[in-house]
Scaffold this motif. Structure first.
Motif, mmCIF file in Angstrom:
data_model
loop_
_atom_site.group_PDB
_atom_site.id
_atom_site.type_symbol
_atom_site.label_atom_id
_atom_site.label_comp_id
_atom_site.label_asym_id
_atom_site.label_seq_id
_atom_site.Cartn_x
_atom_site.Cartn_y
_atom_site.Cartn_z
ATOM 1 N N GLN A 102 0.718 -1.295 -0.037
ATOM 2 C CA GLN A 102 0.076 0.038 -0.092
ATOM 3 C C GLN A 102 0.688 1.253 -0.185
ATOM 4 N N THR A 103 1.944 1.285 0.790
ATOM 5 C CA THR A 103 2.818 2.440 0.731
ATOM 6 C C THR A 103 3.370 2.764 -0.515
ATOM 7 N N THR A 104 4.050 1.484 -1.252
ATOM 8 C CA THR A 104 4.621 1.754 -2.339
ATOM 9 C C THR A 104 3.875 2.131 -3.493
ATOM 10 N N GLU A 105 2.554 1.627 -3.396
ATOM 11 C CA GLU A 105 1.676 2.166 -4.385
ATOM 12 C C GLU A 105 1.332 3.638 -4.196
ATOM 13 N N GLU A 106 1.061 4.104 -3.020
ATOM 14 C CA GLU A 106 0.614 5.515 -2.777
ATOM 15 C C GLU A 106 1.722 6.419 -3.136
ATOM 16 N N LEU A 107 2.890 5.819 -2.780
ATOM 17 C CA LEU A 107 4.278 6.881 -3.288
ATOM 18 C C LEU A 107 4.186 7.000 -4.837
ATOM 19 N N LEU A 108 4.065 5.848 -5.357
ATOM 20 C CA LEU A 108 4.165 6.054 -6.777
ATOM 21 C C LEU A 108 3.027 6.749 -7.502
ATOM 22 N N ALA A 109 1.784 6.595 -6.873
ATOM 23 C CA ALA A 109 0.541 7.117 -7.356
ATOM 24 C C ALA A 109 0.770 8.644 -7.245
ATOM 25 N N GLN A 110 1.313 9.197 -6.126
ATOM 26 C CA GLN A 110 1.447 10.630 -5.903
ATOM 27 C C GLN A 110 2.151 11.233 -6.759
ATOM 28 N N GLU A 111 3.277 10.425 -7.247
ATOM 29 C CA GLU A 111 4.174 11.034 -8.097
ATOM 30 C C GLU A 111 3.497 11.055 -9.586
ATOM 31 N N LEU A 112 2.869 9.948 -9.970
ATOM 32 C CA LEU A 112 2.012 10.020 -11.269
ATOM 33 C C LEU A 112 0.994 10.977 -11.373
ATOM 34 N N MET A 113 0.179 11.493 -10.361
ATOM 35 C CA MET A 113 -0.696 12.256 -10.227
ATOM 36 C C MET A 113 0.037 13.679 -10.415
ATOM 37 N N VAL A 114 0.972 13.900 -9.956
ATOM 38 C CA VAL A 114 1.569 15.290 -10.101
ATOM 39 C C VAL A 114 2.472 15.495 -11.496
ATOM 40 N N ILE A 115 3.256 14.529 -11.896
ATOM 41 C CA ILE A 115 3.909 14.386 -13.158
ATOM 42 C C ILE A 115 2.669 14.358 -14.493
ATOM 43 N N LYS A 116 1.981 13.528 -14.418
ATOM 44 C CA LYS A 116 1.103 13.252 -15.467
ATOM 45 C C LYS A 116 -0.245 14.140 -15.432
ATOM 46 N N ALA A 117 -0.401 15.042 -14.529
ATOM 47 C CA ALA A 117 -1.567 15.800 -14.152
ATOM 48 C C ALA A 117 -2.842 14.919 -14.284
ATOM 49 N N ILE A 118 -2.884 13.873 -13.581
ATOM 50 C CA ILE A 118 -4.116 12.889 -13.574
ATOM 51 C C ILE A 118 -4.657 12.694 -12.080
ATOM 52 N N ASP A 119 -5.728 12.008 -11.867
ATOM 53 C CA ASP A 119 -6.386 11.902 -10.879
ATOM 54 C C ASP A 119 -5.873 10.522 -10.360
ATOM 55 N N ARG A 120 -6.176 10.313 -9.077
ATOM 56 C CA ARG A 120 -5.784 9.234 -8.170
ATOM 57 C C ARG A 120 -6.121 7.909 -8.686
ATOM 58 N N GLY A 121 -7.387 7.983 -9.237
ATOM 59 C CA GLY A 121 -7.939 6.618 -10.185
ATOM 60 C C GLY A 121 -7.219 6.276 -11.333
ATOM 61 N N ASP A 122 -6.843 7.274 -11.927
ATOM 62 C CA ASP A 122 -5.931 6.987 -13.258
ATOM 63 C C ASP A 122 -4.737 6.611 -12.832
ATOM 64 N N ALA A 123 -4.104 7.104 -11.782
ATOM 65 C CA ALA A 123 -2.751 6.798 -11.563
ATOM 66 C C ALA A 123 -2.620 5.257 -11.102
ATOM 67 N N LEU A 124 -3.510 5.061 -10.133
ATOM 68 C CA LEU A 124 -3.510 3.577 -9.836
ATOM 69 C C LEU A 124 -3.949 2.619 -11.020
ATOM 70 N N GLU A 125 -4.743 3.246 -11.796
ATOM 71 C CA GLU A 125 -4.956 2.336 -12.977
ATOM 72 C C GLU A 125 -3.734 1.967 -13.814
ATOM 73 N N LEU A 126 -2.806 3.161 -14.093
ATOM 74 C CA LEU A 126 -1.429 2.814 -14.511
ATOM 75 C C LEU A 126 -0.727 1.872 -13.893
ATOM 76 N N LEU A 127 -0.658 1.759 -12.570
ATOM 77 C CA LEU A 127 0.326 0.876 -12.151
ATOM 78 C C LEU A 127 -0.477 -0.408 -11.886
ATOM 79 N N ARG A 128 -1.668 -0.570 -11.876
ATOM 80 C CA ARG A 128 -2.277 -1.858 -11.926
ATOM 81 C C ARG A 128 -2.445 -2.538 -12.971
ATOM 82 N N ALA A 129 -2.290 -1.798 -14.132
ATOM 83 C CA ALA A 129 -2.788 -2.360 -15.437
ATOM 84 C C ALA A 129 -1.847 -3.600 -15.886
ATOM 85 N N PRO A 130 -0.389 -3.608 -15.784
ATOM 86 C CA PRO A 130 0.193 -4.761 -16.206
ATOM 87 C C PRO A 130 0.080 -6.012 -15.406
ATOM 88 N N PHE A 131 -0.369 -5.753 -14.212
ATOM 89 C CA PHE A 131 -0.933 -7.064 -13.266
ATOM 90 C C PHE A 131 -2.482 -7.623 -13.667
#
Length: 183
Positions: A137-166
């Motif tokens: 959960q911690t790693t997912e949150e850290l990654l999602a935060q940086e994705l949200m800021v860099i890609k200017a996306i919301d949390r749901g989209d950031a989580l989808e990017l992270l989880r999609a390969p799995f």
């Protein structure tokens, strides 16, 4: 490394923060400069000495090209089924946890993404322990935060990017975390 007021940065193991101010404080009879950091996704503000930033692991946000490269490499590793062999025994967890904590403190996006991949791979093969779930959960949150800021996306989209390969794997996300890990 010097940061500017209003600059966003990553504070390892805590996430993305913005430099609100640079303040002077008297410490042991001498004046020291501190960055006042306000975290974007948690109600927390801290002071860190300006001359001690590198020791704390504070870093600039990753470049978009680096994030995209790390995500592409993750997808490629998963497609090729390239997984790191890890000792998933309870005694192996203590050693892995110490290693993971050191790597999270590094704060690098790609390094944290590697930990995330390892934990997701472990979750395919066994139920995660409380400590493993927490770290996932911690790693997912850290990654999602940086994705949200860099890609200017919301949390749901950031989580989808992270989880999609799995998605090709059957993982009970609800068993990992009832609020943040489900689809």
């Amino acid at each position: 490394m010097r940061f500017k007021i209003n600059e966003k940065l990553v504070y390892p193991a805590h996430g993305v923060a913005v430099v609100e101010d640079v303040i002077e404080k008297m410490v042991s009879g001498r004046s020291l400069a501190f960055y006042k950091l306000a975290f974007l996704y948690k109600d927390m503000t801290i002071l860190i000495p300006v001359n001690n930033c590198e020791q704390t692991g504070v870093r600039q946000l990753s470049a978009l090209v680096d994030i995209d490269g790390a995500l592409a490499a993750l997808q490629e590793r998963i497609a090729k089924q390239e997984f790191v062999a890890v000792d998933v025994s309870p005694s192996g967890w203590n050693k892995r946890n110490k290693d993971y904590q050191n790597r999270v403190q590094n704060g690098d996006f790609a390094v944290v993404l590697d930990i995330y991949q390892e934990l997701m791979h472990i979750a395919q093969n066994k139920d995660l322990s409380f400590g493993e779930k927490t770290l996932l959960q911690t790693t997912e949150e850290l990654l999602a935060q940086e994705l949200m800021v860099i890609k200017a996306i919301d949390r749901g989209d950031a989580l989808e990017l992270l989880r999609a390969p799995f998605k090709q794997f059957v993982i009970s996300y609800t068993s990992l975390h009832s609020q943040t890990m489900h689809y």
